[in-house]
Design a protein around this motif. Sequence first.
Motif, PDB file in Angstrom:
ATOM      1  N   ALA A   1      14.271  -0.303  -1.849  1.00 56.97           N
ATOM      2  CA  ALA A   1      15.716  -0.106  -1.966  1.00 56.97           C
ATOM      3  C   ALA A   1      16.386  -1.369  -2.502  1.00 56.97           C
ATOM      4  O   ALA A   1      17.299  -1.297  -3.344  1.00 56.97           O
ATOM      5  CB  ALA A   1      16.302   0.289  -0.615  1.00 56.97           C
ATOM      6  N   ALA A   2      15.938  -2.527  -2.031  1.00 50.11           N
ATOM      7  CA  ALA A   2      16.495  -3.787  -2.536  1.00 50.11           C
ATOM      8  C   ALA A   2      16.168  -3.973  -4.014  1.00 50.11           C
ATOM      9  O   ALA A   2      17.023  -4.405  -4.807  1.00 50.11           O
ATOM     10  CB  ALA A   2      15.958  -4.958  -1.712  1.00 50.11           C
ATOM     11  N   LEU A   3      14.946  -3.643  -4.404  1.00 47.55           N
ATOM     12  CA  LEU A   3      14.562  -3.753  -5.813  1.00 47.55           C
ATOM     13  C   LEU A   3      15.357  -2.790  -6.681  1.00 47.55           C
ATOM     14  O   LEU A   3      15.747  -3.127  -7.802  1.00 47.55           O
ATOM     15  CB  LEU A   3      13.064  -3.470  -5.970  1.00 47.55           C
ATOM     16  N   ALA A   4      15.587  -1.585  -6.175  1.00 47.05           N
ATOM     17  CA  ALA A   4      16.359  -0.608  -6.948  1.00 47.05           C
ATOM     18  C   ALA A   4      17.787  -1.103  -7.171  1.00 47.05           C
ATOM     19  O   ALA A   4      18.343  -0.952  -8.278  1.00 47.05           O
ATOM     20  CB  ALA A   4      16.362   0.740  -6.228  1.00 47.05           C
ATOM     21  N   ASP A   5      18.374  -1.680  -6.146  1.00 47.15           N
ATOM     22  CA  ASP A   5      19.715  -2.253  -6.269  1.00 47.15           C
ATOM     23  C   ASP A   5      19.723  -3.343  -7.344  1.00 47.15           C
ATOM     24  O   ASP A   5      20.587  -3.364  -8.241  1.00 47.15           O
ATOM     25  CB  ASP A   5      20.122  -2.813  -4.914  1.00 47.15           C
ATOM     26  N   TYR A   6      18.747  -4.244  -7.277  1.00 42.43           N
ATOM     27  CA  TYR A   6      18.642  -5.325  -8.264  1.00 42.43           C
ATOM     28  C   TYR A   6      18.416  -4.763  -9.669  1.00 42.43           C
ATOM     29  O   TYR A   6      19.053  -5.204 -10.644  1.00 42.43           O
ATOM     30  CB  TYR A   6      17.503  -6.254  -7.864  1.00 42.43           C
ATOM     31  N   ALA A   7      17.523  -3.779  -9.788  1.00 41.79           N
ATOM     32  CA  ALA A   7      17.194  -3.227 -11.100  1.00 41.79           C
ATOM     33  C   ALA A   7      18.401  -2.552 -11.733  1.00 41.79           C
ATOM     34  O   ALA A   7      18.656  -2.699 -12.940  1.00 41.79           O
ATOM     35  CB  ALA A   7      16.039  -2.236 -10.964  1.00 41.79           C
TER      36      ALA A   7
ATOM     37  N   ALA B   1      10.910   5.597  -6.927  1.00 45.65           N
ATOM     38  CA  ALA B   1       9.670   6.321  -6.638  1.00 45.65           C
ATOM     39  C   ALA B   1       8.940   5.686  -5.463  1.00 45.65           C
ATOM     40  O   ALA B   1       8.292   6.379  -4.662  1.00 45.65           O
ATOM     41  CB  ALA B   1       8.776   6.342  -7.868  1.00 45.65           C
ATOM     42  N   GLY B   2       9.035   4.365  -5.335  1.00 47.04           N
ATOM     43  CA  GLY B   2       8.390   3.667  -4.230  1.00 47.04           C
ATOM     44  C   GLY B   2       8.948   4.071  -2.880  1.00 47.04           C
ATOM     45  O   GLY B   2       8.212   4.110  -1.881  1.00 47.04           O
ATOM     46  N   ILE B   3      10.250   4.358  -2.808  1.00 46.54           N
ATOM     47  CA  ILE B   3      10.826   4.838  -1.553  1.00 46.54           C
ATOM     48  C   ILE B   3      10.177   6.161  -1.161  1.00 46.54           C
ATOM     49  O   ILE B   3       9.814   6.376   0.006  1.00 46.54           O
ATOM     50  CB  ILE B   3      12.352   4.996  -1.673  1.00 46.54           C
ATOM     51  N   ARG B   4       9.988   7.033  -2.139  1.00 46.16           N
ATOM     52  CA  ARG B   4       9.336   8.320  -1.845  1.00 46.16           C
ATOM     53  C   ARG B   4       7.875   8.121  -1.480  1.00 46.16           C
ATOM     54  O   ARG B   4       7.338   8.798  -0.588  1.00 46.16           O
ATOM     55  CB  ARG B   4       9.481   9.248  -3.048  1.00 46.16           C
ATOM     56  N   ARG B   5       7.206   7.187  -2.173  1.00 50.57           N
ATOM     57  CA  ARG B   5       5.798   6.917  -1.825  1.00 50.57           C
ATOM     58  C   ARG B   5       5.662   6.412  -0.392  1.00 50.57           C
ATOM     59  O   ARG B   5       4.666   6.673   0.283  1.00 50.57           O
ATOM     60  CB  ARG B   5       5.193   5.891  -2.802  1.00 50.57           C
ATOM     61  N   ALA B   6       6.662   5.669   0.061  1.00 52.09           N
ATOM     62  CA  ALA B   6       6.581   5.063   1.393  1.00 52.09           C
ATOM     63  C   ALA B   6       6.488   6.093   2.500  1.00 52.09           C
ATOM     64  O   ALA B   6       6.020   5.774   3.600  1.00 52.09           O
ATOM     65  CB  ALA B   6       7.772   4.148   1.622  1.00 52.09           C
ATOM     66  N   VAL B   7       6.919   7.315   2.247  1.00 48.70           N
ATOM     67  CA  VAL B   7       6.847   8.362   3.272  1.00 48.70           C
ATOM     68  C   VAL B   7       5.833   9.439   2.911  1.00 48.70           C
ATOM     69  O   VAL B   7       5.733  10.448   3.605  1.00 48.70           O
ATOM     70  CB  VAL B   7       8.234   8.986   3.526  1.00 48.70           C
TER      71      VAL B   7
ATOM     72  N   ALA C   1       0.828  -1.210   0.000  1.00 48.62           N
ATOM     73  CA  ALA C   1       0.000   0.000   0.000  1.00 48.62           C
ATOM     74  C   ALA C   1       0.858   1.254   0.000  1.00 48.62           C
ATOM     75  O   ALA C   1       0.445   2.298  -0.526  1.00 48.62           O
ATOM     76  CB  ALA C   1      -0.932   0.002   1.214  1.00 48.62           C
ATOM     77  N   TYR C   2       2.053   1.154   0.590  1.00 48.78           N
ATOM     78  CA  TYR C   2       2.917   2.328   0.736  1.00 48.78           C
ATOM     79  C   TYR C   2       4.039   2.359  -0.295  1.00 48.78           C
ATOM     80  O   TYR C   2       4.510   3.440  -0.650  1.00 48.78           O
ATOM     81  CB  TYR C   2       3.477   2.356   2.166  1.00 48.78           C
ATOM     82  N   SER C   3       4.454   1.218  -0.807  1.00 51.95           N
ATOM     83  CA  SER C   3       5.495   1.202  -1.836  1.00 51.95           C
ATOM     84  C   SER C   3       4.926   1.375  -3.236  1.00 51.95           C
ATOM     85  O   SER C   3       5.553   1.984  -4.100  1.00 51.95           O
ATOM     86  CB  SER C   3       6.283  -0.105  -1.773  1.00 51.95           C
ATOM     87  N   GLY C   4       3.730   0.838  -3.468  1.00 51.73           N
ATOM     88  CA  GLY C   4       3.175   0.835  -4.815  1.00 51.73           C
ATOM     89  C   GLY C   4       2.178   1.924  -5.098  1.00 51.73           C
ATOM     90  O   GLY C   4       1.909   2.222  -6.270  1.00 51.73           O
ATOM     91  N   PHE C   5       1.629   2.548  -4.042  1.00 52.80           N
ATOM     92  CA  PHE C   5       0.512   3.468  -4.232  1.00 52.80           C
ATOM     93  C   PHE C   5       0.631   4.655  -3.285  1.00 52.80           C
ATOM     94  O   PHE C   5       1.293   4.587  -2.252  1.00 52.80           O
ATOM     95  CB  PHE C   5      -0.818   2.737  -3.970  1.00 52.80           C
ATOM     96  N   SER C   6      -0.054   5.721  -3.647  1.00 48.27           N
ATOM     97  CA  SER C   6      -0.151   6.894  -2.785  1.00 48.27           C
ATOM     98  C   SER C   6      -1.494   7.560  -3.045  1.00 48.27           C
ATOM     99  O   SER C   6      -2.217   7.199  -3.982  1.00 48.27           O
ATOM    100  CB  SER C   6       0.997   7.877  -3.057  1.00 48.27           C
TER     101      SER C   6
END
Length: 296
Positions: free
Chosen positions: A268-274, A288-294, A231-236
């Motif tokens: 952050a883990a996904l960004a590293d992998y990507a 963008a998901g890191i920013r959505r999380a906050v 809910a917080y990584s994928g959406f806002s």
Amino acid sequence: MREDQAAALVGEQFPDLRGAPVELLATGWDNTVHLVGGRWIFRFPRRAIALPGVEREISMLPALAPRLPLPVPVPARVGRPGDSYPWPFWGAELVPGRELAEAGLSGAGLTTAAAGAGAFLRALHDPDLAAEAGAGLPVDPMRRGDPGVRAPMARERLAVLHRRGLWRPDPAVERLLAEGEAAEPPPGPPVIVHGDLHQRHLLVGPEGRASGVIDWGDLCLADPAVDLSLAYSGFSGQARAALLSAYGRPVGPGRETAARVLAVFLCAALADYAESTGRARLLASSLAGIRRAVSP
């Protein structure tokens, strides 16, 4: 696992698929997935640490699938270890759709996808389902529901991204992680959770309709926060509100903190992998998901 190796293994153990075209569909940390004959996806573990998850998928997904409102892979063809490949593997009918991270949805499409994800999680997290089908599942073996554990791990991942020039420290993220380090795990009985529900594992179709949930290797019992991280990584904004409304159960501040902290870690883990695999769209979506999380 190369395509020719996958074709040989599948053809040897499932003669009706011998000679069918084989296409590499996805590669993750623990598993490689091939599409066989345009219909079947075969999941091959890449390392021994993935084997308990593969075994849980084989044993649990057939029982869970009829209880869930979105399609999930149902292992119908179970491959045996042999001389040429030492581990079990399985095949299921293809669950159609695109990864949320790759779909590029608009605002309306994101809201539609979020509502579908919320309804799915409501069914998955039903306490009755845990009572009926959860026996034998491990309880949060990776402690993903404990923000005091995951916040320092998120810091480490973000530091790696910062050294690579992919991320600049954000005061809002810092405040969240500091809050997480001081927080206790959310109270309450565990439920059945997907365990690794991020933007690659929610599939969507036209106009954003949620079409399936894949990659169940981390299936376990845990606090709902583990899956609510999506809910917080994928959406806002409106989309997140749609997910939580469809979920229909109270989240509470402690659970929200745990979900947000895990969202930062997973993104952050996904960004590293990507970045390491050259997946530009996944990298952008993860950052963008890191920013959505906050975000509110």
